[in-house]
Design a protein around this motif. Structure first.
Motif, PDB file in Angstrom:
ATOM      1  N   ALA A 244      40.036 -19.302 -55.994  1.00  0.00           N
ATOM      2  CA  ALA A 244      40.769 -19.802 -57.157  1.00  0.00           C
ATOM      3  C   ALA A 244      39.945 -19.638 -58.433  1.00  0.00           C
ATOM      4  O   ALA A 244      40.469 -19.240 -59.481  1.00  0.00           O
ATOM      5  N   VAL A 252      44.687 -26.503 -60.107  1.00  0.00           N
ATOM      6  CA  VAL A 252      44.843 -26.431 -58.654  1.00  0.00           C
ATOM      7  C   VAL A 252      45.925 -27.421 -58.262  1.00  0.00           C
ATOM      8  O   VAL A 252      45.842 -28.609 -58.582  1.00  0.00           O
ATOM      9  N   TYR A 277      43.573 -31.233 -61.285  1.00  0.00           N
ATOM     10  CA  TYR A 277      44.132 -31.216 -59.920  1.00  0.00           C
ATOM     11  C   TYR A 277      45.464 -31.947 -59.980  1.00  0.00           C
ATOM     12  O   TYR A 277      45.566 -33.038 -60.542  1.00  0.00           O
TER      13      TYR A 277
END
Length: 415
Positions: A244, A252, A277
């Protein structure tokens, strides 16, 4: 989910298993049981126990007010966590539902919490020899449990309703609402354009991730990669995260639950990739904070339900509940949902008794009343469509700052 929650204690006077949920009342015709199937131990306790508290509190309040049309209510709570795995287990859920079905006094159940557990339970509850058993989930979000879509597998949802009728309902909205709402929030509110997706390959996690991906691309975003993994065996995510990082992603996204490494992934991002996140209600619990550790900040998650703390309709409930359950971790994002789920079942049972001339109703008669529900409760106004899905399509968002979750926003997703 919500206001973060860990395993709580049951209210004084409530039995840990099955039946003394009353502290008085004038009911004399007999006892009616409401089953409760939630994950109340292991890694999922911080999700399930606060929800169980909500259902138990609703049952206690009904008994304190004299029961339901001359009958006393009794809670029959069971744990659907695997003793060996420490997380929700579809087979344990199925075993629990068989116990409910076998007990003629059980006329309805609250639960389950997780969509893959629902997948195991629904065919059993819907085809019981003694009549289908009413289920109301406070938190199942996978849309294929109730809705037909080209991507649904294994003949779902028809295969989950072997009798061809609806006995399953839910008071939260679905992943084809929650997933796109998360994508819109990421793209428009967080201004993220290049995402990397991980999902735990379970019913809930994969459904959430796939719905996020479709909407994020539709909005104009890029998905640099999407990896599925087995949450029961995968513990090292550094190779995924390094990949990533090499794609220069700015977000993410995780589809799945804390018990399937949702917090571990966030923890392992530290030192590899420093981006926000994002996930769904599967990571909205206190265990996530423990697992993510010092890297928990910068996480945003959704809850497929209203934040009851923000509603005038919930003020009295919140005061009364927190008097009965004073610990902060007794209350979670799905406590109010489970409370309303139980209250709706209690109302339906009462109406079924009246329609049956004051006599004990059949399970089908309770389901018939649930199909007509028009209920104003602590999470707002609830009706069910022909599939058993709620009309209440509110999504809440929370961001972790300073090691705690702060309410960020609440929307009604229009689609």
């Amino acid at each position: 989910m919500r206001t973060l929650a860990v395993a709580g204690i049951a209210f004084l006077g409530l039995a840990a298993c099955g039946g003394s949920s009353s502290s008085g009342g004038t009911a004399s015709k007999g006892t009616i049981k409401i089953g409760i199937d939630l994950p109340i131990s292991g890694n999922d306790a911080s999700d399930g126990k606060p929800a169980e508290n909500g259902a138990l509190f609703a049952i206690k309040q009904a008994n304190d007010a004299g029961g339901v049309e001359g009958y006393r209510l009794s809670a029959f709570p069971l744990d659907d966590v695997s003793a060996t795995l420490g997380k929700h287990d579809p087979q344990q859920g199925a075993t629990n539902v068989k116990q409910f079905i076998a007990d003629a006094k059980v006329l309805a159940m609250v639960g389950p919490f997780n969509s893959n557990v629902a997948r195991a339970e629904m065919p059993l509850a819907g085809a019981a020899d003694a009549g289908p058993l009413a289920m109301i989930s406070p938190s199942n979000t996978q849309e294929c449990l109730t809705q037909e879509h080209p991507y649904c597998k294994n003949g779902e949802p028809k295969s989950l309703h072997p009798a061809g009728k609806t006995n399953y309902f839910r008071v939260c909205t679905t992943d084809n609402i929650q997933g796109p709402a998360l994508a819109d929030y990421a793209y428009e509110k967080l201004n993220k354009k290049n995402a990397y997706i991980l999902d735990d390959s379970e019913t809930y996690g994969k459904g959430l991730a796939d719905n996020f991906e479709k909407e994020f691309i539709k909005k104009g975003g890029t998905v640099a990669g999407h990896n599925e993994f087995d949450g029961s065996t995968t513990k090292d995510f550094k190779s995924f995260l390094t990949k990533a990082q090499s794609k220069n992603v700015d977000l993410v996204f995780f589809g799945g639950t804390t018990s399937n490494a949702g917090g571990i992934i966030r923890s392992q991002m530290k030192g590899i990739i420093d981006v926000p996140y994002l996930g769904g209600d599967g990571i909205s619990n206190a265990q996530f904070l423990t697992d993510a550790g010092a890297n928990a900040d910068g996480t945003t998650y959704s809850v497929a339900a209203v934040n009851a703390d923000k509603l005038d309709s919930a003020k009295t409930f919140l005061v009364d509940f927190k008097k009965a359950y004073p610990k902060a971790d007794d209350y979670g994002a799905y406590t109010a949902n489970a409370y309303d789920a139980a209250k709706i079942e209690i109302q339906a049972i009462g109406k079924a008794i009246v329609a049956n001339n004051g006599n004990l109703p059949t399970r089908q008669q309770v389901i018939d009343q649930l199909g007509k529900v028009d209920y104003n409760g602590v999470i707002g106004h609830t009706t069910f469509d022909a599939n058993g899905d709620t009309s209440n399509r509110i999504i809440s968002f929370y961001t972790i700052k300073g090691g705690k979750a702060d309410f960020a926003d609440q929307i009604t997703f229009k689609g």
